[in-house]
Motif scaffolding. Structure first.
Motif, mmCIF file in Angstrom:
data_model
loop_
_atom_site.group_PDB
_atom_site.id
_atom_site.type_symbol
_atom_site.label_atom_id
_atom_site.label_comp_id
_atom_site.label_asym_id
_atom_site.label_seq_id
_atom_site.Cartn_x
_atom_site.Cartn_y
_atom_site.Cartn_z
ATOM 1 N N ARG A 106 0.945 -1.154 -0.020
ATOM 2 C CA ARG A 106 0.088 0.180 -0.154
ATOM 3 C C ARG A 106 0.791 1.213 -0.070
ATOM 4 N NH1 ARG A 106 -5.545 -0.306 0.820
ATOM 5 N NH2 ARG A 106 -6.152 -2.621 1.265
ATOM 6 N N LYS A 107 1.953 1.197 0.736
ATOM 7 C CA LYS A 107 2.884 2.102 0.800
ATOM 8 C C LYS A 107 3.485 2.436 -0.475
ATOM 9 C CE LYS A 107 3.890 3.110 5.455
ATOM 10 N NZ LYS A 107 5.054 3.342 6.291
ATOM 11 N N VAL A 108 4.025 1.466 -1.397
ATOM 12 C CA VAL A 108 4.345 1.764 -2.426
ATOM 13 C C VAL A 108 3.690 2.309 -3.590
ATOM 14 C CG1 VAL A 108 5.308 0.285 -4.446
ATOM 15 C CG2 VAL A 108 6.255 -0.212 -2.265
ATOM 16 N N ILE A 109 2.528 1.811 -3.415
ATOM 17 C CA ILE A 109 1.528 2.232 -4.411
ATOM 18 C C ILE A 109 0.782 3.704 -4.136
ATOM 19 C CG2 ILE A 109 -1.031 1.888 -5.003
ATOM 20 C CD1 ILE A 109 -0.540 -1.219 -4.634
ATOM 21 N N GLY A 110 1.334 4.270 -2.904
ATOM 22 C CA GLY A 110 1.029 5.687 -2.900
ATOM 23 C C GLY A 110 0.207 6.103 -1.440
ATOM 24 N N LEU A 151 11.117 5.024 -2.039
ATOM 25 C CA LEU A 151 10.584 4.390 -0.877
ATOM 26 C C LEU A 151 11.796 4.484 0.265
ATOM 27 C CD1 LEU A 151 9.507 1.035 -2.428
ATOM 28 C CD2 LEU A 151 8.122 2.652 -1.552
ATOM 29 N N ALA A 163 5.353 10.178 -0.569
ATOM 30 C CA ALA A 163 4.271 9.429 -0.970
ATOM 31 C C ALA A 163 3.676 10.033 -2.027
ATOM 32 C CB ALA A 163 3.356 9.361 0.475
ATOM 33 N N ARG A 184 5.308 9.883 -5.283
ATOM 34 C CA ARG A 184 5.659 8.611 -5.808
ATOM 35 C C ARG A 184 4.497 8.171 -6.254
ATOM 36 N NH1 ARG A 184 7.447 6.388 -0.935
ATOM 37 N NH2 ARG A 184 5.213 5.836 -0.199
ATOM 38 N N LYS A 185 3.089 8.383 -5.532
ATOM 39 C CA LYS A 185 1.870 7.756 -6.248
ATOM 40 C C LYS A 185 1.520 8.353 -7.601
ATOM 41 C CE LYS A 185 -1.171 10.789 -3.185
ATOM 42 N NZ LYS A 185 -2.065 10.585 -2.089
ATOM 43 N N PHE A 219 5.701 0.291 -9.601
ATOM 44 C CA PHE A 219 6.520 -0.605 -9.117
ATOM 45 C C PHE A 219 6.166 -2.016 -9.609
ATOM 46 C CE2 PHE A 219 7.612 2.592 -6.097
ATOM 47 C CZ PHE A 219 9.073 2.577 -5.950
ATOM 48 N N PHE A 275 7.739 -6.160 -8.671
ATOM 49 C CA PHE A 275 8.805 -6.731 -7.777
ATOM 50 C C PHE A 275 8.944 -8.196 -8.259
ATOM 51 C CE2 PHE A 275 6.893 -3.703 -5.219
ATOM 52 C CZ PHE A 275 7.854 -2.826 -4.624
ATOM 53 N N ILE A 314 -2.063 -7.979 -3.074
ATOM 54 C CA ILE A 314 -2.647 -8.040 -1.785
ATOM 55 C C ILE A 314 -3.524 -9.250 -1.890
ATOM 56 C CG2 ILE A 314 -4.076 -6.906 -0.255
ATOM 57 C CD1 ILE A 314 -2.940 -4.244 -0.884
ATOM 58 N N LEU A 348 -6.427 -0.071 -6.668
ATOM 59 C CA LEU A 348 -5.710 0.550 -5.649
ATOM 60 C C LEU A 348 -5.142 1.899 -5.804
ATOM 61 C CD1 LEU A 348 -6.205 -0.105 -2.403
ATOM 62 C CD2 LEU A 348 -4.043 -1.589 -2.705
ATOM 63 N N PRO A 349 -4.165 1.880 -6.683
ATOM 64 C CA PRO A 349 -3.452 3.082 -6.734
ATOM 65 C C PRO A 349 -4.300 4.099 -7.207
ATOM 66 C CG PRO A 349 -2.379 1.181 -7.856
ATOM 67 C CD PRO A 349 -3.680 0.811 -7.578
ATOM 68 N N TYR A 404 -5.804 5.694 -4.238
ATOM 69 C CA TYR A 404 -4.934 6.607 -3.404
ATOM 70 C C TYR A 404 -4.696 7.967 -4.246
ATOM 71 C CZ TYR A 404 -3.980 3.003 -0.020
ATOM 72 O OH TYR A 404 -4.255 2.168 0.954
#
Ligand SMILES: Nc1ncnc2c1ncn2[C@@H]1O[C@H](COP(=O)(O)OP(=O)(O)OP(=O)(O)O)[C@@H](O)[C@H]1O
Ligand SMILES: [Mg+2]
Lengths: 794, 225
Positions: free
Chosen positions: A331-335, B54, B78, B81-82, B87, B89, B95, B106-107, B110
């Protein structure tokens, strides 16, 4: 965003059933307890406040202070004289009403029924504005033969409430006379100190109102209404000035005649203070007097339970966070920033809390009858459903959700995404917080368990202690007087199941007399016949029992107990004289009985004097053969009804009424047991959750160890011992505190069970055993798991 | 787009201090596809995390679109970044409690995109990644290749200018790996800047330029195109 949070939260709950169950079960039990306590305190605080104009109503109360400043007596009672006297002498006292508890016999057909019936002044309803269903409060109590009924009592006697004008036969001075119902009132609310069923008009003789000697008579409640804006402190001063002036001569006479040196002080007690007052209790027709201590203890227990449930939430959420670390990282990575994550986790705790809250409402509703029994109340959730209660419940919800959710939210949202995403993440530190919280939980639980064990011991001690007399298979029947006594005894003894019949006074009487010439002694005085001591198997250790063959016994003989002899300082008691100088009577001691517990064990045995004079006889005491109760009870009732037709029949077993003296203890006992079971239960399920998580965390370690050849026992021990250590630490914290508290509490009892070490040891062993079961169940399961499986999951 | 000079990063544990990045400098232009290679432990992931905002560097300068971001606090990072960075991995990092659709969505949540717009964007991206038919599945129900496609979809749904991929094919077989590499190439052709860490020379060939690292420093750069 919110929907997304909800989704994750619910799916998380559904996925982690053990975790959800532990938290929801714990929190809902804790919340249910807190709800009940809130209801209870709300009810306590609302007592009597429904009466219109209640803030101007006071009760006249009095205190008698010795010259040395100690208090001789304090009481909420006054006499017939005080109300009119103060009302005439102090202008701020606008009006007064007198109120006295009373009991009448009512004839209904051929049956005679006993009925509570308070005696009040005719202006009762203009001061105490209880709503009426029928009739007019202003005129209802004008006539001497008027009665006012509550709805329930009206239904009981007439089958309906609309009964104004109908009559009931009330016994007054031995004969039944018709009384007319002039009004029917709504049943008094449950939070009322006055719960009348029937009111009769108070009739007072002219002398009772005019004779100043009545300043020294105390037998009823006097309520006064102060003028709006009057200052009660000022009014009290005026009352004292008036009293000292008006009663000056009388005070002198009493002081001389009775050697009375104390000084009376009159004060005003706000009507709304009566319910919770310890000094001036609600009595003499007022009911429900409550000890605020109950509120504190109950609240304390509820708080403990809720706290322990919140600790479970905090501990499990933090311990489980390892599993969610990756989600947080993602969640943090995504923003997401930290605040949003705190919001999410707090939200989750509120969702859980909400589920628990709804369940708690159900549990509270289910537990209510049990709780009412414990707290002597008739509460219901809908009753008292007002803004204050609802908002206090809302506050309870908000505070609980916050308490449980805030710390975990702070910890979880602080995770470093870089670490969580590369499987490098470990919960750092030694987990001191988790450990301390577990210790706190188990300390609280142990404390309550020990308290319960001590309480049980003391209760057992009270109900099983040798009283110095035999109260088994004895029953008492009141209202046997005068020439009925001999006939009743004679008829009863014809039944082979009835072994002995004795007679004594009904009730309890404390008085004072002179001994050794001029020393004054206070003692309990009872009137008994010659059969009384043998019936109860009370040994006479000096002199003799009363005897029908000594005709002078009824006029001049007394028997005293050992405590009396000791207080009097007599070497040889027999032959000593007890002088009731104020009514010119002298008695001679003919015997001494061994001390026996004529009163409850909450008191030390005080001096007692037994007198043989039959004027005060009224309670028949009957010893029956063991196991014959079923056969003999109908016989006694039948005899009573034919010999004493105009009195209501009732009976009581002596051992049962003795036990009833410890009702308060029995309630405390139940309350504590309840609290202890819940706290240990919630603590244990929390510990279970932690052990599940700990075992999961060490799954791989366990697998490797097994491959290397470790046995199930060594692994299970390795997994359990950390937790058990915490529980043992809790014991060491809880025990000294419990010991101190138990000791302090036991000081209230002159006769008490010994606080032996093994009580504590047993309670401690119990706690450890429970914890061991909880933890080892999980540890053994983890240790037995196939290593291949656990190694593969990594 | 990215200009890094003398970047330093240390890890301190109780006994030892590891130098993960040692005065490292390099530059990435908008529209580039850069591969970072080097032996295990040389600091590739550390570099990527700092570029992805990060993690904080312990020294040096980091200009992102001409702005110095080395000292940004968490809120600002944050935020940056958003809106700008996606990213991918090696271990997918989806999730588990959310479906494919929800993971990709999700992004957008946010960044405050409206629900109706979100639906359109998510479906568009899922379509492009050819994973639309799995939209209501949970990650555990997908193969590794499918999971990584979802992860890529999630990385690009916000139309970031920069995608950071840390061994995106490391957990995949070669055909799934090639698919993912093809996706990244397509994205790059549409204008997205990509920095990818990899151990595979094969995958590195998809990029324009290879930066080789050793002990926290860049040692060589190969220009491929
Ligand atoms: N959280 C940390 N704590 C301590 N040391 C760390 C931490 N993270 C990385 N390191 C160290 O920093 C150095 C660089 O690590 P990094 O993960 O960047 O390597 P890498 O090049 O990505 O390796 P790999 O190819 O194995 O993924 C390594 O020596 C590593 O041990
Ligand atoms: Mg790496």
């Amino acid at each position: 965003m919110f929907r997304n949070y909800l989704k994750t939260a619910f799916r998380n709950l559904a996925k982690n059933k053990v975790y959800s169950f532990i938290n929801i079960a714990g929190l809902s039990i804790g919340l249910a307890c807190a709800m009940l306590i809130l209801l209870y305190t709300k009810d306590e605080a609302s007592y009597d406040r429904f009466l219109p104009g209640v803030n101007n109503i006071y009760r006249i109360v009095s205190k008698e202070v010795n010259p040395d400043g100690s208090i001789l007596m304090q009481s909420g009672n006054t006499g017939s004289f005080h109300g009119p006297a103060f009302a005439s002498g102090v202008p701020e006292i606008v009006s007064f009403v007198r109120f006295q508890g009373d009991y009448v016999n009512i004839k209904k057909g051929t049956e005679v029924l006993g009925q509570d019936a308070h005696r009040v002044d005719s202006n009762f309803f203009s001061i105490m504005q209880f709503p009426l269903v029928y009739g007019n409060g202003k005129t209802a109590l004008q006539q001497p033969d008027a009665i006012v009924l509550s709805e329930t009592v009206a239904r009981k006697f007439f089958g309906s409430a609309d009964v104004v004008g109908k009559t009931l036969q009330l016994q007054r001075n031995g004969t039944f006379k018709p009384y007319t119902v002039t009004a029917v009132a709504k049943d008094c609310p449950q939070n009322s100190s006055i719960k009348f069923q029937m009111l009769t008009k108070m009739e007072l003789s002219a002398e009772e109102i005019s004779d100043r000697m009545n300043w020294f008579n105390f037998f009823l409640n006097t309520f006064v209404v102060l003028a709006p804006g009057a200052d009660a402190k000022q009014v009290e001063k005026k009352m004292m000035r008036f009293y000292e002036m008006d009663a000056r001569e009388t005070i002198k006479i009493v002081a001389e005649k009775y050697n009375y040196k104390a000084k009376a002080q009159y004060t005003l007690q706000p009507y709304t203070d009566i319910h919770l007052s310890k000094e001036y209790r609600a009595d003499n027709g007022m009911v429900g007097a409550s000890n605020p201590m109950y509120s504190y203890i109950l609240s304390g227990i509820a708080l403990f339970i809720l706290l322990i449930a919140c600790i479970n939430f905090v501990n499990l959420t933090v311990a489980r966070s390892l599993k969610r670390a990756r989600e947080i990282g993602v969640r943090k990575v995504i923003g997401s920033d930290r605040r949003q994550l705190i919001g999410q986790f707090l939200g989750e705790s509120y969702i859980l809390c909400f589920i628990a809250f709804v369940l708690a409402l159900g549990i509270a509703q289910l537990l209510l009858p049990f709780f009412n029994d414990l707290s002597n109340k008739a509460l219901s959730l809908t009753y008292l459903f007002d803004v204050k209660l609802v908002s206090s419940y809302a506050a309870l919800f908000l505070v609980t959700g916050f308490l449980a959710g805030f710390y975990p939210a702070l910890v979880l949202s602080g995770f470093n995404p870089v670490e969580t995403l590369y499987n490098r993440f470990r919960l750092t530190g030694k987990n001191y917080l988790q450990r301390s919280l577990v210790v706190l939980q188990f300390s609280l639980a142990t404390l309550l368990i020990i308290a319960t064990v001590v309480m049980y011991r003391q209760f057992q001690f009270l109900v099983s202690k040798d009283l110095g007399y035999n109260d088994k298979h004895v029953l008492t029947v009141p209202n046997v007087t005068g020439n009925k006594i001999a006939v009743f005894r004679q008829e009863l003894l014809k039944n082979p199941n009835i072994e002995q019949v004795a007679i004594r006074n009904n009730g309890f009487n404390v008085t004072l007399a002179r001994i050794n010439g001029n020393k004054e002694l206070e003692f309990t005085m009872d009137w008994v016949d010659a059969d009384y001591l043998p019936l109860y198997k009370i040994p006479v250790i000096q002199g003799r029992n009363f005897s029908r063959s000594f005709s002078s016994d009824t006029a001049s003989a007394v028997i005293v107990n050992e405590a009396f002899v000791k207080a009097a300082g007599w070497k040889d008691a027999v032959g000593q004289v007890v002088d009731f100088w104020y009514n010119n009577k002298k008695y001679t001691v003919v015997g001494v009985v061994k001390d026996y517990h004529y009163a409850a064990l909450n008191e030390v045995i005080k001096p007692q004097l037994l007198c043989n004079n039959e004027d005060n006889f009224g309670l028949a005491v009957i010893r029956i053969k063991e196991g014959s109760a079923a056969a003999v009870l109908p016989f006694i009732e039948q005899q009573y009804k034919s010999i004493v037709p105009l009195q209501p029949y009732s009976y009581e077993f002596k051992d049962i009424s003795n036990q009833r003296q410890y009702e308060a203890e029995a309630k405390w006992k139940k309350m504590l047991l309840f609290g202890a079971v819940l706290t240990i239960f919630i603590s244990c399920i929390g510990l279970f959750g932690l052990s599940v998580l700990a075992a999961e965390k060490r799954l791989k370690e366990v697998g490797v160890r097994k491959v290397l050849g470790a046995s199930v026992t060594t692994i299970a021990t390795a997994l359990s011992k950390d937790f058990l250590l915490l529980v043992v630490i809790s014991l060491f914290i809880a025990m000294p505190i419990a010991w101190l508290l138990a000791n302090k509490w036991l000081q209230n009892y002159p006769y008490r069970a010994a606080l032996s070490w093994w009580l504590f040891a047993a309670a401690g062993a119990g706690v450890v055993l429970l914890a061991l079961l909880t933890v080892s169940f999980q540890a053994i399961r983890a240790a037995m798991a196939k290593p291949v499986k656990s190694l593969r999951t990594e | 787009m990215i200009k890094i000079t003398n970047l330093e990063k240390y890890y301190r544990t109780e006994e030892v201090e590891t130098v993960a990045l040692n005065k490292l400098s390099f530059e990435v232009k908008e529209g580039e596809f850069v591969a970072v290679m080097g032996p295990s432990g040389c600091g590739k992931s550390t570099l990527l995390n700092i570029v992805g905002l990060l993690d904080d560097p312990d020294g040096g300068s980091f200009l992102f679109n001409g702005i110095e971001v080395a000292g940004f606090n968490e809120r600002k990072r944050a935020d940056l970044r958003k809106h700008n960075i996606g990213f991918v991995f090696q271990s997918f990092n989806l999730i588990d409690e959310l479906t494919v659709f929800e993971n990709v969505e999700l992004p957008l949540i946010y960044t405050g995109v409206k629900a109706a717009d979100r639906k359109v964007r998510v479906e568009e991206v899922l379509d492009k990644m050819q994973i639309m038919h799995r939209r209501n599945h949970y990650p555990q129900q997908l193969s590794g290749g499918q999971q990584q496609r979802v992860a890529v979809a999630r990385a690009v749904v916000n139309n970031p200018k920069l995608i950071l991929a840390d061994e995106p094919t490391g957990n995949l077989d070669s055909s799934n790996g090639n698919e993912v590499m093809q996706l990244l190439t397509d994205l790059n052709e549409q204008g997205t800047t990509i920095i990818m860490v990899t151990h595979s020379e094969h995958d590195a060939k998809y990029s324009h330029r290879i930066i080789r690292m050793l002990d926290g420093q860049t040692v060589t750069e190969n220009i491929l195109v």
